[in-house]
Every structure is written in structure tokens, then in C-alpha cells.
Write a protein that holds these residues in place. Sequence first.
Motif, PDB file in Angstrom:
ATOM      1  N   ILE A 274      28.143   6.278  -2.690  1.00 59.94           N
ATOM      2  CA  ILE A 274      29.396   6.586  -1.997  1.00 59.94           C
ATOM      3  C   ILE A 274      29.108   7.096  -0.593  1.00 59.94           C
ATOM      4  N   CYS A 275      28.112   7.945  -0.469  1.00 59.61           N
ATOM      5  CA  CYS A 275      27.756   8.496   0.837  1.00 59.61           C
ATOM      6  C   CYS A 275      27.284   7.390   1.782  1.00 59.61           C
ATOM      7  N   VAL A 276      26.497   6.450   1.279  1.00 63.50           N
ATOM      8  CA  VAL A 276      26.051   5.319   2.101  1.00 63.50           C
ATOM      9  C   VAL A 276      27.253   4.530   2.606  1.00 63.50           C
ATOM     10  N   GLU A 277      28.199   4.250   1.718  1.00 65.82           N
ATOM     11  CA  GLU A 277      29.380   3.477   2.104  1.00 65.82           C
ATOM     12  C   GLU A 277      30.206   4.216   3.158  1.00 65.82           C
ATOM     13  N   LEU A 278      30.396   5.516   2.963  1.00 69.72           N
ATOM     14  CA  LEU A 278      31.167   6.293   3.934  1.00 69.72           C
ATOM     15  C   LEU A 278      30.432   6.387   5.263  1.00 69.72           C
ATOM     16  N   LEU A 279      29.127   6.503   5.200  1.00 74.21           N
ATOM     17  CA  LEU A 279      28.320   6.562   6.413  1.00 74.21           C
ATOM     18  C   LEU A 279      28.475   5.274   7.214  1.00 74.21           C
ATOM     19  N   GLN A 280      28.430   4.161   6.542  1.00 80.06           N
ATOM     20  CA  GLN A 280      28.597   2.873   7.221  1.00 80.06           C
ATOM     21  C   GLN A 280      30.005   2.750   7.808  1.00 80.06           C
ATOM     22  N   GLU A 281      31.012   3.250   7.069  1.00 79.58           N
ATOM     23  CA  GLU A 281      32.382   3.215   7.591  1.00 79.58           C
ATOM     24  C   GLU A 281      32.527   4.120   8.802  1.00 79.58           C
ATOM     25  N   LEU A 282      31.932   5.295   8.740  1.00 79.55           N
ATOM     26  CA  LEU A 282      31.983   6.213   9.882  1.00 79.55           C
ATOM     27  C   LEU A 282      31.425   5.575  11.145  1.00 79.55           C
ATOM     28  N   GLU A 300      15.814  15.270   0.181  1.00 78.77           N
ATOM     29  CA  GLU A 300      15.312  13.944  -0.206  1.00 78.77           C
ATOM     30  C   GLU A 300      16.460  12.974  -0.461  1.00 78.77           C
ATOM     31  N   ALA A 301      17.551  13.450  -1.029  1.00 85.02           N
ATOM     32  CA  ALA A 301      18.718  12.600  -1.241  1.00 85.02           C
ATOM     33  C   ALA A 301      19.316  12.178   0.098  1.00 85.02           C
ATOM     34  N   ILE A 302      19.334  13.097   1.065  1.00 80.14           N
ATOM     35  CA  ILE A 302      19.843  12.771   2.400  1.00 80.14           C
ATOM     36  C   ILE A 302      18.952  11.717   3.055  1.00 80.14           C
ATOM     37  N   ALA A 303      17.647  11.894   2.938  1.00 80.74           N
ATOM     38  CA  ALA A 303      16.716  10.910   3.512  1.00 80.74           C
ATOM     39  C   ALA A 303      16.939   9.534   2.893  1.00 80.74           C
ATOM     40  N   GLU A 304      17.171   9.495   1.587  1.00 76.52           N
ATOM     41  CA  GLU A 304      17.411   8.224   0.904  1.00 76.52           C
ATOM     42  C   GLU A 304      18.693   7.571   1.399  1.00 76.52           C
ATOM     43  N   VAL A 305      19.738   8.367   1.599  1.00 75.16           N
ATOM     44  CA  VAL A 305      21.006   7.837   2.088  1.00 75.16           C
ATOM     45  C   VAL A 305      20.847   7.232   3.481  1.00 75.16           C
ATOM     46  N   ILE A 306      20.152   7.943   4.365  1.00 80.38           N
ATOM     47  CA  ILE A 306      19.955   7.424   5.716  1.00 80.38           C
ATOM     48  C   ILE A 306      19.203   6.099   5.671  1.00 80.38           C
ATOM     49  N   ALA A 307      18.134   6.051   4.884  1.00 87.06           N
ATOM     50  CA  ALA A 307      17.347   4.819   4.787  1.00 87.06           C
ATOM     51  C   ALA A 307      18.176   3.676   4.214  1.00 87.06           C
ATOM     52  N   ASP A 308      18.957   3.957   3.168  1.00 87.50           N
ATOM     53  CA  ASP A 308      19.734   2.908   2.510  1.00 87.50           C
ATOM     54  C   ASP A 308      20.909   2.429   3.351  1.00 87.50           C
ATOM     55  N   SER A 309      21.371   3.258   4.286  1.00 87.44           N
ATOM     56  CA  SER A 309      22.532   2.873   5.094  1.00 87.44           C
ATOM     57  C   SER A 309      22.227   1.718   6.046  1.00 87.44           C
ATOM     58  N   GLY A 310      20.962   1.563   6.435  1.00 87.75           N
ATOM     59  CA  GLY A 310      20.581   0.517   7.369  1.00 87.75           C
ATOM     60  C   GLY A 310      21.012   0.765   8.793  1.00 87.75           C
ATOM     61  N   LEU A 311      21.532   1.947   9.099  1.00 91.44           N
ATOM     62  CA  LEU A 311      22.078   2.209  10.424  1.00 91.44           C
ATOM     63  C   LEU A 311      20.999   2.282  11.507  1.00 91.44           C
ATOM     64  N   LEU A 312      19.826   2.744  11.127  1.00 92.24           N
ATOM     65  CA  LEU A 312      18.783   2.871  12.139  1.00 92.24           C
ATOM     66  C   LEU A 312      18.365   1.502  12.684  1.00 92.24           C
ATOM     67  N   SER A 313      18.439   0.486  11.847  1.00 92.96           N
ATOM     68  CA  SER A 313      18.025  -0.854  12.287  1.00 92.96           C
ATOM     69  C   SER A 313      19.043  -1.499  13.226  1.00 92.96           C
ATOM     70  N   ARG A 314      20.229  -0.922  13.314  1.00 90.51           N
ATOM     71  CA  ARG A 314      21.283  -1.486  14.179  1.00 90.51           C
ATOM     72  C   ARG A 314      21.228  -0.920  15.600  1.00 90.51           C
ATOM     73  N   ARG A 315      20.323  -0.017  15.830  1.00 84.26           N
ATOM     74  CA  ARG A 315      20.278   0.672  17.109  1.00 84.26           C
ATOM     75  C   ARG A 315      19.984  -0.259  18.255  1.00 84.26           C
ATOM     76  N   SER A 316      20.532   0.092  19.436  1.00 83.86           N
ATOM     77  CA  SER A 316      20.180  -0.619  20.649  1.00 83.86           C
ATOM     78  C   SER A 316      18.762  -0.248  21.046  1.00 83.86           C
ATOM     79  N   ALA A 317      18.134  -1.064  21.882  1.00 87.51           N
ATOM     80  CA  ALA A 317      16.777  -0.746  22.347  1.00 87.51           C
ATOM     81  C   ALA A 317      16.822   0.524  23.164  1.00 87.51           C
ATOM     82  N   ALA A 318      15.886   1.449  22.880  1.00 88.20           N
ATOM     83  CA  ALA A 318      15.870   2.729  23.601  1.00 88.20           C
ATOM     84  C   ALA A 318      15.460   2.508  25.042  1.00 88.20           C
TER      85      ALA A 318
END
Length: 318
Positions: A274-282, A300-318
Amino acid sequence: MTRHALTADRTATRARGRLEAVLRRGDFALTAETSPPDAGAPAPVLARGGCLKGLADAVNVTDGAGARAHMSALAAAALLARDGIEPVLQFTMRDRNRLALQGDILGAAALGIPNILCLHGDDVATGDQPEAKPVYDIDSRELMRTARRMRDEGTFPSGRPIEPRPALFIGAADRPTDPKPGWKPDALLAKIDAGADFVQTQYCFDMDLLRRYLARLADHGVLERLFVIVGIGPIASAKSARWMNENLFGVQIPEEIVRRLDGARDQQAEGRRICVELLQELSEIDGVGGAHLMAPRQEEAIAEVIADSGLLSRRSAA
């Protein structure tokens, strides 16, 4: 020109932390939270928060959470920074007067801590030493005002110079609410005027309420002046969700989420999903600069959520 552009021009010569850089380039920021341990050694700090390295852009270090004594937040934040994890150092007004707070701001900057979050602090009556004397010499807005002066003018409130001045990214707290007709975000506007660069909110699991709140903030120009990082987290169980609704001021987990947890075979795993889904919606909601993930002693649960959300891979080039 927006305030973000003006701030970028004014602060171009100072070092920026990762959190500020991510927000300013328009990427969705991810912050997390950890609490200093009841320990007198560095290993427990890293054992608890180390799993967030490389995932969270910054990690909040709580300051006497629950009005209980723990390892110094400044010390814990310095240990994280030394290990390559950028901290957001929380400052509560409960335990120190203005002189101690100003000294700790300079100490934090010297130790490589670029972000601070100014908070009121839990009432000592709720802690395990209720006989402790609260300080509250100044309020959180006054600390923001002081920190901004130290950063921008390079002086203490007395006018005495600071050289070099501290590099700071100043944060405040907020609670999303369903705005009634005529409601104005006066408290948040006052924090912006005091010096807040970003705000981290209390838990918000109701995305429709959040959209209505953000729309009202936009009406009053808040989103042009402040980065909004919305609080969220993995819920361990339906029982935990009901407890949060009953005991955390301003938190309302929708019944749909509670029912979903109730019907899950593994409620902890479902809470993370649920947290992953809400994170992606946010990440798709206009006006949201990032998410702040909270779950006491569940780093550790927070780290898992961040990894599973896939949001880091969507980042623009720094």
C-alpha cells in the motif's frame, strides 16, 4: 521569477546538500526517519539507519522523540553523515534555550549536516521522566528566523558576526487538513516568512484530501515559496491503522486501507505494498516535492518500500 529561483541565485556560492539539490532540480525527493538508540556507541546508530544509505536522499534524526532521553540527535546525525548518509537534524524547542540551539546549529554545520527541521517537541508529561522541566525559550518559528539570519546575514541575533556562516536548508512541520470554506494557510505562511525552505508533513494517507489541501496552498502562493514533502509510511497491520486514527492527532487512514489490511494474509507485506502504491501516486501529484517515510524502528521496511517504488530510476540526470 519564483522564490526558488531567487533563492538559487542568492545561495549559488554555498554548498548544497543532496536533499536541497534533488528538490531544486525538480526530482521527487525521498526522505526517511530514524531515532537515535539508547546506546553510547556508534554501531547501533548505523545498524538502525544504515539500510537507508543510497535510497533516502536524507534521513531525519529525531530529537528526544516521545519526550524520552536517547543518544544526542546531533551526535547520531554526525555519525550518519560520516557514513555517507545525509541527515535532517531535528531541533525541538523543549530541551534547550536559544543559546544552546544556536551553538548546535553551528556545530551541525561544522559536522557536515546541511538540513535542520524546527519542531515544538512532545510534552514532557508524555515521557518517562515527567518531572523534567521543559524550556521553550523560543518557539520553532523563532528558531527558523534565527537560523535564516545566521545563514543569510552571517550573524547571531545579537549582531555578532559568524565566519564562515553555516550552510543550512531550513525545514518546518505541517499537518495536511481538509480546508473549509474561507480557510487560509496562515500558520504555514508564517513559517515561510520566518525562514522555512521546505516542510515535512504529518502522515497523510488520503490522497483526495491532500489534493484539496494543496489546491488551497496553491491559491495562496505557498507552492511557489516552499517545497512540500508529504509524510507517509508502511502500516504494520489493521490494528496499527486503527491505533493511528485514534491516537495520532490529524491522522486519518481511509477505511478502504484498513479493510485491505484486515483482509490480507500477511498484513505487514500488504502495508508495504500500500505504501509503495501511495508513494507512486504522490510522485504524480502537482505541488508535492517529495515524500517523508516514517515508521518507528522499521527502517528496513522503509528501505524496501523506496526500492520497490522504482522512483529512484525515474530521476533526471543530475
